[in-house]
Design a protein around this motif. Sequence first.
Motif, PDB file in Angstrom:
ATOM      1  N   GLY A  95      10.049  -9.453   0.148  1.00 42.02           N
ATOM      2  CA  GLY A  95       9.005  -9.754  -0.813  1.00 42.02           C
ATOM      3  C   GLY A  95       7.660 -10.042  -0.192  1.00 42.02           C
ATOM      4  N   ALA A  96       7.473  -9.590   1.068  1.00 39.95           N
ATOM      5  CA  ALA A  96       6.216  -9.867   1.773  1.00 39.95           C
ATOM      6  C   ALA A  96       5.002  -9.306   1.034  1.00 39.95           C
ATOM      7  N   ASP A  97       5.134  -8.142   0.444  1.00 34.79           N
ATOM      8  CA  ASP A  97       4.020  -7.539  -0.287  1.00 34.79           C
ATOM      9  C   ASP A  97       4.575  -6.564  -1.311  1.00 34.79           C
ATOM     10  N   GLU A  98       3.825  -6.357  -2.370  1.00 38.45           N
ATOM     11  CA  GLU A  98       4.216  -5.452  -3.453  1.00 38.45           C
ATOM     12  C   GLU A  98       3.063  -4.487  -3.673  1.00 38.45           C
ATOM     13  N   HIS A  99       3.383  -3.189  -3.768  1.00 34.77           N
ATOM     14  CA  HIS A  99       2.366  -2.160  -3.976  1.00 34.77           C
ATOM     15  C   HIS A  99       2.556  -1.553  -5.366  1.00 34.77           C
ATOM     16  N   GLU A 100       1.529  -1.687  -6.194  1.00 31.96           N
ATOM     17  CA  GLU A 100       1.590  -1.107  -7.533  1.00 31.96           C
ATOM     18  C   GLU A 100       1.499   0.406  -7.426  1.00 31.96           C
ATOM     19  N   LEU A 101       2.241   1.092  -8.296  1.00 33.84           N
ATOM     20  CA  LEU A 101       2.267   2.551  -8.308  1.00 33.84           C
ATOM     21  C   LEU A 101       1.709   3.069  -9.625  1.00 33.84           C
ATOM     22  N   PRO A 102       1.257   4.317  -9.645  1.00 35.92           N
ATOM     23  CA  PRO A 102       0.769   4.886 -10.906  1.00 35.92           C
ATOM     24  C   PRO A 102       1.852   4.830 -11.988  1.00 35.92           C
ATOM     25  N   ALA A 103       1.428   4.736 -13.236  1.00 37.79           N
ATOM     26  CA  ALA A 103       2.362   4.689 -14.361  1.00 37.79           C
ATOM     27  C   ALA A 103       3.194   5.962 -14.417  1.00 37.79           C
ATOM     28  N   LEU A 104       4.452   5.814 -14.814  1.00 37.46           N
ATOM     29  CA  LEU A 104       5.323   6.981 -14.961  1.00 37.46           C
ATOM     30  C   LEU A 104       4.905   7.761 -16.199  1.00 37.46           C
ATOM     31  N   PRO A 105       4.730   9.082 -16.088  1.00 36.27           N
ATOM     32  CA  PRO A 105       4.146   9.862 -17.165  1.00 36.27           C
ATOM     33  C   PRO A 105       4.981   9.944 -18.442  1.00 36.27           C
ATOM     34  N   ALA A 106       6.298   9.809 -18.337  1.00 33.26           N
ATOM     35  CA  ALA A 106       7.156   9.916 -19.515  1.00 33.26           C
ATOM     36  C   ALA A 106       7.724   8.567 -19.943  1.00 33.26           C
ATOM     37  N   GLY A 107       7.203   7.476 -19.382  1.00 30.88           N
ATOM     38  CA  GLY A 107       7.723   6.156 -19.736  1.00 30.88           C
ATOM     39  C   GLY A 107       9.141   5.981 -19.228  1.00 30.88           C
ATOM     40  N   PRO A 108       9.942   5.158 -19.913  1.00 28.63           N
ATOM     41  CA  PRO A 108      11.324   4.965 -19.491  1.00 28.63           C
ATOM     42  C   PRO A 108      12.113   6.276 -19.543  1.00 28.63           C
ATOM     43  N   GLY A 109      13.106   6.405 -18.647  1.00 24.94           N
ATOM     44  CA  GLY A 109      13.953   7.595 -18.644  1.00 24.94           C
ATOM     45  C   GLY A 109      14.295   8.040 -17.234  1.00 24.94           C
ATOM     46  N   TRP A 110      14.806   9.276 -17.145  1.00 24.30           N
ATOM     47  CA  TRP A 110      15.239   9.832 -15.863  1.00 24.30           C
ATOM     48  C   TRP A 110      14.082  10.465 -15.120  1.00 24.30           C
ATOM     49  N   TYR A 111      14.092  10.233 -13.806  1.00 21.15           N
ATOM     50  CA  TYR A 111      13.080  10.782 -12.896  1.00 21.15           C
ATOM     51  C   TYR A 111      13.767  11.318 -11.649  1.00 21.15           C
ATOM     52  N   ARG A 112      13.058  12.183 -10.962  1.00 20.58           N
ATOM     53  CA  ARG A 112      13.517  12.674  -9.664  1.00 20.58           C
ATOM     54  C   ARG A 112      12.665  12.014  -8.599  1.00 20.58           C
ATOM     55  N   LEU A 113      13.312  11.547  -7.529  1.00 20.40           N
ATOM     56  CA  LEU A 113      12.638  10.977  -6.379  1.00 20.40           C
ATOM     57  C   LEU A 113      12.842  11.929  -5.208  1.00 20.40           C
ATOM     58  N   ARG A 114      11.749  12.398  -4.638  1.00 24.90           N
ATOM     59  CA  ARG A 114      11.829  13.244  -3.440  1.00 24.90           C
ATOM     60  C   ARG A 114      11.184  12.468  -2.301  1.00 24.90           C
ATOM     61  N   TYR A 115      11.979  12.152  -1.298  1.00 30.50           N
ATOM     62  CA  TYR A 115      11.549  11.312  -0.182  1.00 30.50           C
ATOM     63  C   TYR A 115      11.368  12.187   1.057  1.00 30.50           C
ATOM     64  N   HIS A 116      10.138  12.245   1.545  1.00 30.23           N
ATOM     65  CA  HIS A 116       9.777  13.015   2.741  1.00 30.23           C
ATOM     66  C   HIS A 116       9.623  12.045   3.915  1.00 30.23           C
ATOM     67  N   ALA A 117      10.051  12.462   5.113  1.00 28.58           N
ATOM     68  CA  ALA A 117       9.923  11.629   6.310  1.00 28.58           C
ATOM     69  C   ALA A 117       9.418  12.461   7.483  1.00 28.58           C
ATOM     70  N   GLN A 118       8.563  11.844   8.304  1.00 24.06           N
ATOM     71  CA  GLN A 118       8.007  12.486   9.502  1.00 24.06           C
ATOM     72  C   GLN A 118       8.064  11.494  10.660  1.00 24.06           C
ATOM     73  N   HIS A 119       8.566  11.926  11.803  1.00 24.70           N
ATOM     74  CA  HIS A 119       8.626  11.146  13.051  1.00 24.70           C
ATOM     75  C   HIS A 119       9.573   9.953  12.990  1.00 24.70           C
ATOM     76  N   MET A 120      10.675  10.090  12.267  1.00 18.91           N
ATOM     77  CA  MET A 120      11.657   9.002  12.213  1.00 18.91           C
ATOM     78  C   MET A 120      12.295   8.751  13.582  1.00 18.91           C
ATOM     79  N   ASP A 121      12.627   9.822  14.299  1.00 11.71           N
ATOM     80  CA  ASP A 121      13.269   9.654  15.606  1.00 11.71           C
ATOM     81  C   ASP A 121      12.349   8.927  16.584  1.00 11.71           C
ATOM     82  N   GLU A 122      11.091   9.329  16.623  1.00 10.76           N
ATOM     83  CA  GLU A 122      10.134   8.692  17.532  1.00 10.76           C
ATOM     84  C   GLU A 122       9.974   7.205  17.212  1.00 10.76           C
ATOM     85  N   ALA A 123       9.892   6.888  15.936  1.00  7.20           N
ATOM     86  CA  ALA A 123       9.726   5.490  15.525  1.00  7.20           C
ATOM     87  C   ALA A 123      10.973   4.671  15.847  1.00  7.20           C
ATOM     88  N   ALA A 124      12.149   5.264  15.667  1.00  7.45           N
ATOM     89  CA  ALA A 124      13.387   4.550  15.974  1.00  7.45           C
ATOM     90  C   ALA A 124      13.477   4.224  17.463  1.00  7.45           C
TER      91      ALA A 124
END
Length: 173
Positions: free
Chosen positions: A103-132
């Motif tokens: 709970g160190a910090d909270e980032h507000e996100l844009p409103a969901l365009p269709a309100g409540p309901g089902w959404y798709r989350l696509r998570y992209h990652a770059q340089h995970m190995d280097e950071a690890a």
Amino acid sequence: MTDLRTVTFDLGVHYRQAYLVDDTDDGLGPDGLPDDHPEHPVGIIRVDDGGAFLVTGLHTGVVGFAVSVADHDPGADTDGYEDIVEVSFRSVAGRLSLHEWGGADEHELPALPAGPGWYRLRYHAQHMDEAAEVDTSDAVIDRYLLQIWPQAESAPRTVKSTSGQLAYWRRPR
């Protein structure tokens, strides 16, 4: 024309964790690492009631983060990222925020365009190995893009997988 709203920020992480939280009165996000999908493991993003658990390569420090909310699929950035996975997510409130570990910090996100309901989350990652390998850094090494758009519930899928970190997190536990 796509209605696309994007926010970018530096995200503080500890224990490789960040949380997407549905802004309901009781929405605190996942309590611990939720189970991955048994037939379609994606590893670095796991959904649970009221939230999603996002894994980063960096253990402790700062990662680059962007969240794009669109009214339909904005398309994966397969040239800009090494790893890309997708999951379905149900929002009860129609509003989401991204929380740092503890709970160190909270980032507000844009409103969901269709309100409540089902959404798709696509998570992209770059340089995970280097950071690890670095483990702890106040300089941004790995970066992430989370895309969110309305879509009926469907099976998780891996769009692109090149890092050892994604392979590690997709393994059965």
